[in-house]
Design a protein around this motif. Structure first.
Motif, PDB file in Angstrom:
ATOM      1  N   UNK A  97     -48.271  33.401 -27.806  1.00  0.00           N
ATOM      2  CA  UNK A  97     -49.365  32.436 -27.651  1.00  0.00           C
ATOM      3  C   UNK A  97     -49.006  31.070 -28.221  1.00  0.00           C
ATOM      4  N   UNK A  98     -48.201  31.053 -29.266  1.00  0.00           N
ATOM      5  CA  UNK A  98     -47.868  29.801 -29.947  1.00  0.00           C
ATOM      6  C   UNK A  98     -46.566  29.174 -29.466  1.00  0.00           C
ATOM      7  N   UNK A  99     -45.725  29.956 -28.813  1.00  0.00           N
ATOM      8  CA  UNK A  99     -44.437  29.431 -28.363  1.00  0.00           C
ATOM      9  C   UNK A  99     -44.165  29.973 -26.963  1.00  0.00           C
ATOM     10  N   UNK A 100     -44.311  29.118 -25.974  1.00  0.00           N
ATOM     11  CA  UNK A 100     -44.191  29.593 -24.599  1.00  0.00           C
ATOM     12  C   UNK A 100     -42.821  29.327 -23.984  1.00  0.00           C
ATOM     13  N   UNK A 101     -42.088  28.347 -24.495  1.00  0.00           N
ATOM     14  CA  UNK A 101     -40.825  27.961 -23.860  1.00  0.00           C
ATOM     15  C   UNK A 101     -39.597  28.650 -24.436  1.00  0.00           C
ATOM     16  N   UNK A 102     -39.613  28.974 -25.696  1.00  0.00           N
ATOM     17  CA  UNK A 102     -38.425  29.545 -26.339  1.00  0.00           C
ATOM     18  C   UNK A 102     -38.369  31.061 -26.145  1.00  0.00           C
ATOM     19  N   UNK A 103     -37.163  31.589 -26.027  1.00  0.00           N
ATOM     20  CA  UNK A 103     -37.039  33.047 -25.919  1.00  0.00           C
ATOM     21  C   UNK A 103     -37.394  33.737 -27.234  1.00  0.00           C
ATOM     22  N   UNK A 104     -37.923  34.938 -27.100  1.00  0.00           N
ATOM     23  CA  UNK A 104     -38.211  35.792 -28.259  1.00  0.00           C
ATOM     24  C   UNK A 104     -37.302  37.000 -28.141  1.00  0.00           C
ATOM     25  N   UNK A 105     -36.474  37.200 -29.157  1.00  0.00           N
ATOM     26  CA  UNK A 105     -35.562  38.338 -29.187  1.00  0.00           C
ATOM     27  C   UNK A 105     -36.121  39.358 -30.154  1.00  0.00           C
ATOM     28  N   UNK A 106     -36.286  40.582 -29.681  1.00  0.00           N
ATOM     29  CA  UNK A 106     -36.815  41.662 -30.509  1.00  0.00           C
ATOM     30  C   UNK A 106     -35.648  42.323 -31.238  1.00  0.00           C
ATOM     31  N   UNK A 107     -35.726  42.340 -32.569  1.00  0.00           N
ATOM     32  CA  UNK A 107     -34.730  43.019 -33.406  1.00  0.00           C
ATOM     33  C   UNK A 107     -35.463  44.088 -34.201  1.00  0.00           C
ATOM     34  N   UNK A 108     -35.153  45.333 -33.932  1.00  0.00           N
ATOM     35  CA  UNK A 108     -35.827  46.405 -34.651  1.00  0.00           C
ATOM     36  C   UNK A 108     -34.905  47.595 -34.816  1.00  0.00           C
ATOM     37  N   UNK A 109     -35.147  48.342 -35.869  1.00  0.00           N
ATOM     38  CA  UNK A 109     -34.379  49.569 -36.093  1.00  0.00           C
ATOM     39  C   UNK A 109     -35.124  50.781 -35.543  1.00  0.00           C
ATOM     40  N   UNK A 110     -36.334  50.568 -35.057  1.00  0.00           N
ATOM     41  CA  UNK A 110     -37.132  51.653 -34.489  1.00  0.00           C
ATOM     42  C   UNK A 110     -36.722  51.889 -33.044  1.00  0.00           C
ATOM     43  N   UNK A 111     -36.576  53.141 -32.694  1.00  0.00           N
ATOM     44  CA  UNK A 111     -36.219  53.511 -31.332  1.00  0.00           C
ATOM     45  C   UNK A 111     -37.525  53.709 -30.562  1.00  0.00           C
ATOM     46  N   UNK A 112     -38.056  52.619 -30.017  1.00  0.00           N
ATOM     47  CA  UNK A 112     -39.362  52.669 -29.378  1.00  0.00           C
ATOM     48  C   UNK A 112     -39.243  52.175 -27.940  1.00  0.00           C
ATOM     49  N   UNK A 113     -38.931  53.102 -27.052  1.00  0.00           N
ATOM     50  CA  UNK A 113     -38.772  52.780 -25.639  1.00  0.00           C
ATOM     51  C   UNK A 113     -40.101  52.313 -25.047  1.00  0.00           C
TER      52      UNK A 113
END
Length: 124
Positions: A97-113
């Protein structure tokens, strides 16, 4: 059967463009991670990279990230989606909602398909 590499002259404009954009640029990164050990490791890796410069703004909670997003322009957001006070897709949606142009990369150690599929369906 012989496979030939394209002549260097056809690759040159693309490699030059790539290098000029990525190698001589300063990137503002907002990094949301509640685990300080993981955050330090990722930040150390980015700081050691050659070519580009990364200004990393690390926060541990989503409200702090929203505050930063209101003050600065970011080129990239690195997001651990399971933060205190916000979980999974809701974390992603709030940042989006606050950042529409920049990519968001998800970094997580949880295996959540399931989470990966939800984010992919909602925001591709």
């Amino acid at each position: 059967l012989m496979i030939r590499r394209p002549p260097r002259s056809t690759l040159f404009p693309y490699t030059t463009l790539f290098r000029s954009y990525f190698m001589k640029r300063t990137f503002n990164i907002l990094y949301l991670e509640d685990d300080l050990a993981v955050a330090k490791s990722i930040m150390r890796m980015l700081e050691r990279s050659k070519g580009s410069t990364f200004k990393i703004h690390h926060v541990r909670q989503l409200p702090d990230a929203v505050e930063h997003l209101g003050k600065k322009v970011f080129d990239l957001v690195l997001l651990e989606p399971n933060l205190p006070g916000s979980k999974g897709l809701s974390s992603f949606n709030r940042i989006r909602r606050y950042i529409s142009n920049a990519p968001i990369v998800i970094l997580t150690s949880h295996d959540d398909i399931k989470l990966a599929l939800q984010i992919g369906r909602a925001h591709v």
